[in-house]
Design a protein around this motif. Structure first.
Motif, PDB file in Angstrom:
ATOM      1  N   ALA A 118       0.827  -1.206   0.000  1.00  0.00           N
ATOM      2  CA  ALA A 118       0.000   0.000   0.000  1.00  0.00           C
ATOM      3  C   ALA A 118       0.864   1.260   0.000  1.00  0.00           C
ATOM      4  O   ALA A 118       0.540   2.255  -0.669  1.00  0.00           O
ATOM      5  N   THR A 121       2.514   1.721  -3.530  1.00  0.00           N
ATOM      6  CA  THR A 121       1.540   2.112  -4.559  1.00  0.00           C
ATOM      7  C   THR A 121       0.804   3.395  -4.198  1.00  0.00           C
ATOM      8  O   THR A 121      -0.062   3.845  -4.951  1.00  0.00           O
ATOM      9  N   LYS A 122       1.146   3.967  -3.023  1.00  0.00           N
ATOM     10  CA  LYS A 122       0.530   5.215  -2.552  1.00  0.00           C
ATOM     11  C   LYS A 122      -0.990   5.107  -2.467  1.00  0.00           C
ATOM     12  O   LYS A 122      -1.707   6.070  -2.750  1.00  0.00           O
ATOM     13  N   SER A 123      -1.463   3.937  -2.090  1.00  0.00           N
ATOM     14  CA  SER A 123      -2.891   3.749  -1.880  1.00  0.00           C
ATOM     15  C   SER A 123      -3.209   3.950  -0.406  1.00  0.00           C
ATOM     16  O   SER A 123      -2.417   3.599   0.463  1.00  0.00           O
TER      17      SER A 123
END
Length: 247
Positions: A118, A121-123
């Motif tokens: 996370a 992926t910069k989520s």
């Protein structure tokens, strides 16, 4: 030489004979190495800075907080310890129980990979999470959030190593070895040998054979002798002896 010393000498001779004659079973060396690597990598990742958050509240000097892996993902260090402890569990088990440990290790690896994936992926709300973990006051404003990819990649490598170990254990054959039989409790070994001899005699008697000793390993033969059971005794004699004991 006393009888206990003779038994010990016989057992030592049996151990040497089995080590020489018996085929070596496959130990989960690869899985153990991967587990140790995963535990070390995850522990190292937990000590590195994952996120740096800069903030200001308008009243005091701007502050910068460095959040390491143990703070960003609180379970990272405990999971590393779990993988380390799993090595002992793997060595002490075999068969379906070891394969079950493999499945559990695979699940642990999947859980470990989620926060790192996370972050890379910069989520998710990284800034809000950073502010919460840094325990910023309500009036503070986050001015900058910097993520470090290397610790997250390191955690993913550890998770991949743990998952690979889990797959190897889950696919481990039934006859894969556990801790060497030399260190098993002699009482349980002798009881198991007596039970196996008795079972073989029953099977051979039903098949019309005279004895079952030829189908038993040398370890079982020696342990049975130590327990006072003659592996070469015929099945009929065993039945008579059991009948006398029952009377």
């Amino acid at each position: 030489m006393s009888e206990p010393e003779q038994n010990d000498a016989g057992t030592d001779g049996a151990d040497a004979a089995v080590d020489t004659v018996a085929p070596r079973r496959k130990y989960p060396v690869g899985a153990i190495v991967l587990l140790a690597l995963a535990a070390a990598v995850l522990w190292g990742s937990s000590r590195l800075t994952w996120v740096t958050v800069a903030s200001t509240d308008g009243l005091t000097e701007p502050r910068t907080d460095h959040l390491n892996g143990g703070v960003w993902f609180g379970a990272l260090t405990p999971l590393a310890l779990v993988l380390l402890a799993a090595i002992a569990a793997v060595l002490a088990t075999r068969g379906w129980l070891r394969r079950m440990f493999g499945v559990l290790i695979g699940l642990v690896a999947a859980v470990t990979a989620v926060p790192a994936f996370a972050l890379l992926t910069k989520s998710g709300a990284t800034a809000a999470r950073a502010a919460t973990l840094a325990e910023l006051p309500g009036r503070a404003t986050v001015t900058e959030v910097v993520t470090a990819p290397f610790p997250a990649v390191l955690a993913l490598v550890g998770a991949l190593a743990a998952f690979s170990a889990g797959v190897l254990l889950a696919r481990m054959p039934q006859d894969a070895a556990q801790l060497s039989g030399k260190y098993d409790n002699p009482v349980f070994r002798r009881a198991a040998a007596t039970e196996e001899v008795t079972q073989r005699r029953t099977e051979e008697a039903a098949a019309g054979a005279n004895s079952a000793s030829g189908q038993l390993s040398e370890r079982v033969l020696w342990d049975a002798l130590d327990a006072g059971t003659d592996p070469t005794e015929e099945a009929g004699a065993l039945s008579d002896d059991q009948g006398k004991r029952a009377d």
